[in-house]
Design a protein around this motif. Sequence first.
Motif, short mmCIF file in Angstrom:
data_model
loop_
_atom_site.label_atom_id
_atom_site.label_comp_id
_atom_site.label_asym_id
_atom_site.label_seq_id
_atom_site.Cartn_x
_atom_site.Cartn_y
_atom_site.Cartn_z
N ILE A 1 -0.05 -10.38 4.20
CA ILE A 1 -1.31 -11.10 4.17
C ILE A 1 -2.48 -10.13 4.16
CG2 ILE A 1 -2.76 -12.74 5.42
CD1 ILE A 1 -0.14 -13.94 6.53
N PRO A 2 -3.37 -10.25 3.17
CA PRO A 2 -4.54 -9.36 3.11
C PRO A 2 -5.47 -9.58 4.31
CG PRO A 2 -4.23 -10.56 1.04
CD PRO A 2 -3.34 -11.21 2.06
N GLU A 3 -6.24 -8.56 4.64
CA GLU A 3 -7.16 -8.68 5.76
C GLU A 3 -8.42 -9.46 5.40
OE1 GLU A 3 -8.10 -5.11 7.77
OE2 GLU A 3 -6.11 -4.90 8.63
N PRO B 1 -3.32 -0.06 -5.05
CA PRO B 1 -3.91 -0.77 -3.92
C PRO B 1 -2.89 -1.60 -3.15
CG PRO B 1 -4.24 -2.07 -5.90
CD PRO B 1 -3.34 -0.92 -6.27
N SER B 2 -1.70 -1.08 -2.88
CA SER B 2 -0.73 -1.85 -2.10
C SER B 2 -1.31 -2.18 -0.74
CB SER B 2 0.57 -1.05 -1.94
OG SER B 2 0.39 0.02 -1.03
N ASN C 1 -3.80 -0.78 4.45
CA ASN C 1 -3.75 -0.82 5.91
C ASN C 1 -3.77 0.60 6.48
OD1 ASN C 1 -3.30 -2.37 8.42
ND2 ASN C 1 -1.34 -1.30 8.47
N PHE C 2 -3.03 1.51 5.85
CA PHE C 2 -2.97 2.90 6.31
C PHE C 2 -4.32 3.60 6.11
CE2 PHE C 2 -2.10 7.41 5.25
CZ PHE C 2 -1.68 7.82 6.50
N ASP C 3 -4.92 3.41 4.94
CA ASP C 3 -6.22 4.05 4.66
C ASP C 3 -7.29 3.58 5.64
OD1 ASP C 3 -5.12 5.48 2.62
OD2 ASP C 3 -5.92 4.23 1.01
#
Length: 204
Positions: free
Chosen positions: A64-66, A109-110, A115-117
């Motif tokens: 789920i995207p933020e 853009p996975s 999330n990591f970036d």
Amino acid sequence: LKNLEEGIINIGSTTTISENYLMKYLKSFHDKYPKIKINIINDLTDNLIKDLRNGSLDIVITAIPEYKINDLEIHEISTLHDIFVSNKKEKFNSIKDLLKEEILLQQKPSVTRTNFDKFIKENNLETNIKMEVVSHNLLVNLIENSFGIGLVTKEFVHDKINKTLFEVELKEQIPNRALGYIIKKDIYPTFVTKNFIKELKRDE
């Protein structure tokens, strides 16, 4: 239709989730309803959401995207944990020390990379990136073959942990992510889609 002896479902998902999470649910659904036609579309999450909005997909299963999605229904079904792994046991005093090593990551853009970036930016860290690849499975293969330490999703490599992969010991953790399904908010899901959702939720 009530007996699910005919019908079709169009499912959108990323390649990683299709291969490492979705397959067991597809198999059990197909075993129960072999005459239902299943179309699977693999793409980036943002593109799948667009396809859901325009009606070419019935459901999207993804991390789920933020960012907020107010016009669609989002249902969380699992939690994903991103971890660093190597093909040998390794330990670092901090994630800052780990990131000085040559790191393997999925390409932007996975959702994993996003999330990591975000974590890196919020903690003012720098990453020494050795290699970036699209496929999560290719990333795992590279780590297994001594290309370096990489960031993977724990739930997708659980059968390899302490065998060909070893979780790097760290005090800090990358924030967890939610995996779920997305459907249209204002359109009642088809009978086939409702039964597929039941399959997705059977482990709750």
